[in-house]
Scaffold this motif. Structure first.
Motif, PDB file in Angstrom:
ATOM      1  N   MET A 127       0.847  -1.203   0.000  1.00  0.00           N
ATOM      2  CA  MET A 127       0.000   0.000   0.000  1.00  0.00           C
ATOM      3  C   MET A 127       0.885   1.256   0.000  1.00  0.00           C
ATOM      4  SD  MET A 127      -3.187   0.550   2.584  1.00  0.00           S
ATOM      5  CE  MET A 127      -4.371  -0.614   1.986  1.00  0.00           C
ATOM      6  N   GLU A 128       0.501   2.244  -0.829  1.00  0.00           N
ATOM      7  CA  GLU A 128       1.288   3.492  -0.937  1.00  0.00           C
ATOM      8  C   GLU A 128       1.230   4.298   0.367  1.00  0.00           C
ATOM      9  OE1 GLU A 128       2.946   5.631  -3.549  1.00  0.00           O
ATOM     10  OE2 GLU A 128       3.432   3.498  -3.790  1.00  0.00           O
ATOM     11  N   PRO A 129       2.378   4.702   0.902  1.00  0.00           N
ATOM     12  CA  PRO A 129       2.340   5.573   2.091  1.00  0.00           C
ATOM     13  C   PRO A 129       1.679   6.911   1.757  1.00  0.00           C
ATOM     14  CG  PRO A 129       4.555   4.714   1.694  1.00  0.00           C
ATOM     15  CD  PRO A 129       3.741   4.370   0.494  1.00  0.00           C
ATOM     16  N   ARG A 130       0.983   7.491   2.745  1.00  0.00           N
ATOM     17  CA  ARG A 130       0.344   8.800   2.525  1.00  0.00           C
ATOM     18  C   ARG A 130       0.985   9.845   3.433  1.00  0.00           C
ATOM     19  NH1 ARG A 130      -5.961   7.381   1.889  1.00  0.00           N
ATOM     20  NH2 ARG A 130      -5.707   6.336  -0.103  1.00  0.00           N
ATOM     21  N   PRO A 131       1.251  11.028   2.871  1.00  0.00           N
ATOM     22  CA  PRO A 131       1.857  12.067   3.711  1.00  0.00           C
ATOM     23  C   PRO A 131       0.886  12.587   4.768  1.00  0.00           C
ATOM     24  CG  PRO A 131       1.475  12.869   1.454  1.00  0.00           C
ATOM     25  CD  PRO A 131       1.082  11.430   1.481  1.00  0.00           C
ATOM     26  N   VAL A 132       1.452  13.029   5.882  1.00  0.00           N
ATOM     27  CA  VAL A 132       0.646  13.556   6.992  1.00  0.00           C
ATOM     28  C   VAL A 132      -0.259  14.687   6.508  1.00  0.00           C
ATOM     29  CG1 VAL A 132       0.807  14.761   9.215  1.00  0.00           C
ATOM     30  CG2 VAL A 132       2.412  12.911   8.680  1.00  0.00           C
ATOM     31  N   ALA A 133       0.289  15.551   5.660  1.00  0.00           N
ATOM     32  CA  ALA A 133      -0.455  16.748   5.233  1.00  0.00           C
ATOM     33  C   ALA A 133      -1.716  16.400   4.442  1.00  0.00           C
ATOM     34  CB  ALA A 133       0.449  17.639   4.387  1.00  0.00           C
ATOM     35  N   ALA A 134      -1.750  15.201   3.859  1.00  0.00           N
ATOM     36  CA  ALA A 134      -2.891  14.841   3.000  1.00  0.00           C
ATOM     37  C   ALA A 134      -4.176  14.635   3.798  1.00  0.00           C
ATOM     38  CB  ALA A 134      -2.557  13.580   2.214  1.00  0.00           C
ATOM     39  N   SER A 135      -4.057  14.406   5.112  1.00  0.00           N
ATOM     40  CA  SER A 135      -5.276  14.108   5.876  1.00  0.00           C
ATOM     41  C   SER A 135      -5.509  15.075   7.040  1.00  0.00           C
ATOM     42  CB  SER A 135      -5.208  12.671   6.416  1.00  0.00           C
ATOM     43  OG  SER A 135      -4.033  12.478   7.161  1.00  0.00           O
ATOM     44  N   ARG A 136      -4.658  16.078   7.191  1.00  0.00           N
ATOM     45  CA  ARG A 136      -4.770  17.020   8.301  1.00  0.00           C
ATOM     46  C   ARG A 136      -6.147  17.699   8.290  1.00  0.00           C
ATOM     47  NH1 ARG A 136       0.513  19.688   7.731  1.00  0.00           N
ATOM     48  NH2 ARG A 136       1.588  18.308   9.192  1.00  0.00           N
ATOM     49  N   CYS A 137      -6.651  18.018   9.491  1.00  0.00           N
ATOM     50  CA  CYS A 137      -7.983  18.645   9.561  1.00  0.00           C
ATOM     51  C   CYS A 137      -8.070  19.569  10.778  1.00  0.00           C
ATOM     52  CB  CYS A 137      -9.036  17.540   9.688  1.00  0.00           C
ATOM     53  SG  CYS A 137     -10.660  18.080  10.219  1.00  0.00           S
ATOM     54  N   THR A 138      -8.757  20.695  10.611  1.00  0.00           N
ATOM     55  CA  THR A 138      -9.060  21.565  11.752  1.00  0.00           C
ATOM     56  C   THR A 138     -10.568  21.789  11.803  1.00  0.00           C
ATOM     57  OG1 THR A 138      -6.944  22.734  11.682  1.00  0.00           O
ATOM     58  CG2 THR A 138      -8.768  23.870  12.761  1.00  0.00           C
ATOM     59  N   LEU A 139     -11.173  21.503  12.965  1.00  0.00           N
ATOM     60  CA  LEU A 139     -12.588  21.821  13.176  1.00  0.00           C
ATOM     61  C   LEU A 139     -12.656  22.953  14.185  1.00  0.00           C
ATOM     62  CD1 LEU A 139     -14.464  18.393  13.567  1.00  0.00           C
ATOM     63  CD2 LEU A 139     -14.264  19.840  11.540  1.00  0.00           C
ATOM     64  N   HIS A 160     -10.602  25.609  18.380  1.00  0.00           N
ATOM     65  CA  HIS A 160     -10.097  24.928  17.183  1.00  0.00           C
ATOM     66  C   HIS A 160      -9.498  23.582  17.605  1.00  0.00           C
ATOM     67  CE1 HIS A 160     -10.179  28.879  15.183  1.00  0.00           C
ATOM     68  NE2 HIS A 160      -9.521  29.350  16.241  1.00  0.00           N
ATOM     69  N   ALA A 161      -9.894  22.516  16.926  1.00  0.00           N
ATOM     70  CA  ALA A 161      -9.262  21.203  17.138  1.00  0.00           C
ATOM     71  C   ALA A 161      -8.448  20.886  15.886  1.00  0.00           C
ATOM     72  CB  ALA A 161     -10.326  20.136  17.380  1.00  0.00           C
ATOM     73  N   HIS A 162      -7.113  20.893  16.061  1.00  0.00           N
ATOM     74  CA  HIS A 162      -6.191  20.616  14.942  1.00  0.00           C
ATOM     75  C   HIS A 162      -5.767  19.153  15.032  1.00  0.00           C
ATOM     76  CE1 HIS A 162      -5.773  24.971  14.437  1.00  0.00           C
ATOM     77  NE2 HIS A 162      -5.516  25.064  15.740  1.00  0.00           N
ATOM     78  N   ALA A 163      -6.090  18.363  14.012  1.00  0.00           N
ATOM     79  CA  ALA A 163      -5.818  16.927  14.088  1.00  0.00           C
ATOM     80  C   ALA A 163      -4.937  16.464  12.931  1.00  0.00           C
ATOM     81  CB  ALA A 163      -7.140  16.153  14.062  1.00  0.00           C
ATOM     82  N   GLN A 164      -4.053  15.506  13.246  1.00  0.00           N
ATOM     83  CA  GLN A 164      -3.229  14.909  12.183  1.00  0.00           C
ATOM     84  C   GLN A 164      -2.807  13.500  12.564  1.00  0.00           C
ATOM     85  OE1 GLN A 164       0.292  17.593  12.075  1.00  0.00           O
ATOM     86  NE2 GLN A 164       1.389  15.744  12.689  1.00  0.00           N
ATOM     87  N   VAL A 165      -2.522  12.702  11.545  1.00  0.00           N
ATOM     88  CA  VAL A 165      -2.105  11.327  11.817  1.00  0.00           C
ATOM     89  C   VAL A 165      -0.627  11.348  12.217  1.00  0.00           C
ATOM     90  CG1 VAL A 165      -1.593  10.842   9.354  1.00  0.00           C
ATOM     91  CG2 VAL A 165      -2.100   8.950  10.907  1.00  0.00           C
ATOM     92  N   ASN A 166      -0.320  10.654  13.341  1.00  0.00           N
ATOM     93  CA  ASN A 166       1.071  10.610  13.815  1.00  0.00           C
ATOM     94  C   ASN A 166       1.781   9.342  13.371  1.00  0.00           C
ATOM     95  OD1 ASN A 166       0.891  12.991  15.275  1.00  0.00           O
ATOM     96  ND2 ASN A 166       0.182  11.948  17.132  1.00  0.00           N
ATOM     97  N   TRP A 167       0.977   8.279  13.248  1.00  0.00           N
ATOM     98  CA  TRP A 167       1.570   6.943  13.067  1.00  0.00           C
ATOM     99  C   TRP A 167       0.492   6.012  12.519  1.00  0.00           C
ATOM    100  CZ3 TRP A 167       0.092   2.246  15.055  1.00  0.00           C
ATOM    101  CH2 TRP A 167       1.019   1.205  15.029  1.00  0.00           C
ATOM    102  N   ALA A 168       0.891   5.016  11.762  1.00  0.00           N
ATOM    103  CA  ALA A 168      -0.060   3.974  11.339  1.00  0.00           C
ATOM    104  C   ALA A 168       0.617   2.628  11.421  1.00  0.00           C
ATOM    105  CB  ALA A 168      -0.556   4.230   9.916  1.00  0.00           C
ATOM    106  N   GLY A 169      -0.135   1.641  11.849  1.00  0.00           N
ATOM    107  CA  GLY A 169       0.341   0.252  11.880  1.00  0.00           C
ATOM    108  C   GLY A 169      -0.281  -0.501  10.722  1.00  0.00           C
ATOM    109  N   ARG A 170      -0.704  -1.747  10.978  1.00  0.00           N
ATOM    110  CA  ARG A 170      -1.319  -2.512   9.890  1.00  0.00           C
ATOM    111  C   ARG A 170      -2.758  -2.034   9.666  1.00  0.00           C
ATOM    112  NH1 ARG A 170      -3.977  -6.774   8.026  1.00  0.00           N
ATOM    113  NH2 ARG A 170      -4.964  -7.300   9.995  1.00  0.00           N
ATOM    114  N   THR A 171      -3.544  -2.002  10.761  1.00  0.00           N
ATOM    115  CA  THR A 171      -4.948  -1.573  10.613  1.00  0.00           C
ATOM    116  C   THR A 171      -5.276  -0.366  11.488  1.00  0.00           C
ATOM    117  OG1 THR A 171      -5.783  -2.984  12.409  1.00  0.00           O
ATOM    118  CG2 THR A 171      -5.638  -3.985  10.213  1.00  0.00           C
ATOM    119  N   SER A 172      -4.357   0.029  12.364  1.00  0.00           N
ATOM    120  CA  SER A 172      -4.655   1.122  13.291  1.00  0.00           C
ATOM    121  C   SER A 172      -3.801   2.348  13.000  1.00  0.00           C
ATOM    122  CB  SER A 172      -4.438   0.665  14.744  1.00  0.00           C
ATOM    123  OG  SER A 172      -3.071   0.420  14.988  1.00  0.00           O
ATOM    124  N   MET A 173      -4.309   3.484  13.489  1.00  0.00           N
ATOM    125  CA  MET A 173      -3.617   4.765  13.288  1.00  0.00           C
ATOM    126  C   MET A 173      -3.671   5.529  14.600  1.00  0.00           C
ATOM    127  SD  MET A 173      -6.003   5.682  10.034  1.00  0.00           S
ATOM    128  CE  MET A 173      -7.283   4.602  10.642  1.00  0.00           C
TER     129      MET A 173
END
Ligand SMILES: CC(C)(COP(=O)(O)OP(=O)(O)OC[C@H]1O[C@@H](n2cnc3c(N)ncnc32)[C@H](O)[C@@H]1OP(=O)(O)O)[C@@H](O)C(=O)NCCC(=O)NCCS
Length: 165
Positions: free
Chosen positions: A1-13, A74-87
């Motif tokens: 599976m292609e790795p995805r950059p952190v910036a691709a999924s960042r979100c602020t609510l 503001h809630a600023h969220a980003q993915v820090n790490w991913a395993g096989r099925t968890s993030m």
């Protein structure tokens, strides 16, 4: 599976807190902030994994200063790490006081584990996280997420073992 950059999924609510969000002390109820945090993290998990994902765990939520009615949160969220099925998703909460001019206050930090699910509701593989080699902060977050994961799983396993007697 292609790795995805952190910036691709960042979100602020962001949301203005109202009287309905207050606790008996007149500040904002912690559960209201937790809901916003879970919502923001859920968006990141869905974006990073490219589909359905559920909250498996939420830990280390700290409340540093009270949030007030009228504040813009503001809630600023980003993915820090991913395993096989968890993030692991990290969320930083800032509040802009409605009655003060200045930089937003850092009010909370939280770390959540999300698991990607397939159509049957079973865990499914998620893409690895791509952290640039020159992104020192991203590298640090990745390393620290691995430490938290080790501790979470060790604690869960130790409790299960102790129940077995
Ligand atoms: C999350 C859920 C799908 C995990 O199911 P499971 O049978 O434990 O699945 P697995 O054992 O295959 O674990 C899946 C992944 O989650 C991780 N995980 C499970 N429990 C965990 C915990 N307490 N802390 C950290 N990671 C955890 C596993 O390490 C694994 O990660 P990996 O594939 O990256 O190595 C299941 O527990 C569930 O559906 N929970 C309810 C979720 C929900 O309804 N959330 C909404 C909020 S109420």
């Amino acid at each position: 599976m292609e790795p995805r950059p952190v910036a691709a999924s960042r979100c602020t609510l962001s949301r203005i807190m109202t009287l309905l969000d207050a606790n008996l002390h007149g500040n904002i109820h912690g559960g209201v902030i937790m809901k916003l945090v879970d919502d923001a993290a859920g968006v990141v998990a869905a974006r990073h994994s490219g589909g359905r994902a559920v909250t498996a765990a939420m830990d280390e939520m700290v409340f540093l200063v009270p949030v007030h009615i009228g504040d813009l949160v503001h809630a600023h969220a980003q993915v820090n790490w991913a395993g096989r099925t968890s993030m692991e998703i990290g969320v930083r909460v800032d509040a802009e006081r409605w009655d003060e001019v200045g930089e937003p206050l850092h009010t909370s930090t939280a770390y959540l584990v999300y698991v990607g699910l397939d159509e049957d509701g079973s865990p499914r593989a998620v893409p690895p996280v791509l952290v640039d080699e020159d992104d020192a902060l991203g590298q640090r977050r990745f390393r620290e997420a691995e430490i938290r994961r080790t501790h979470r799983l060790a604690r869960r396993d130790a409790i299960l073992r102790s129940r077995e007697g």
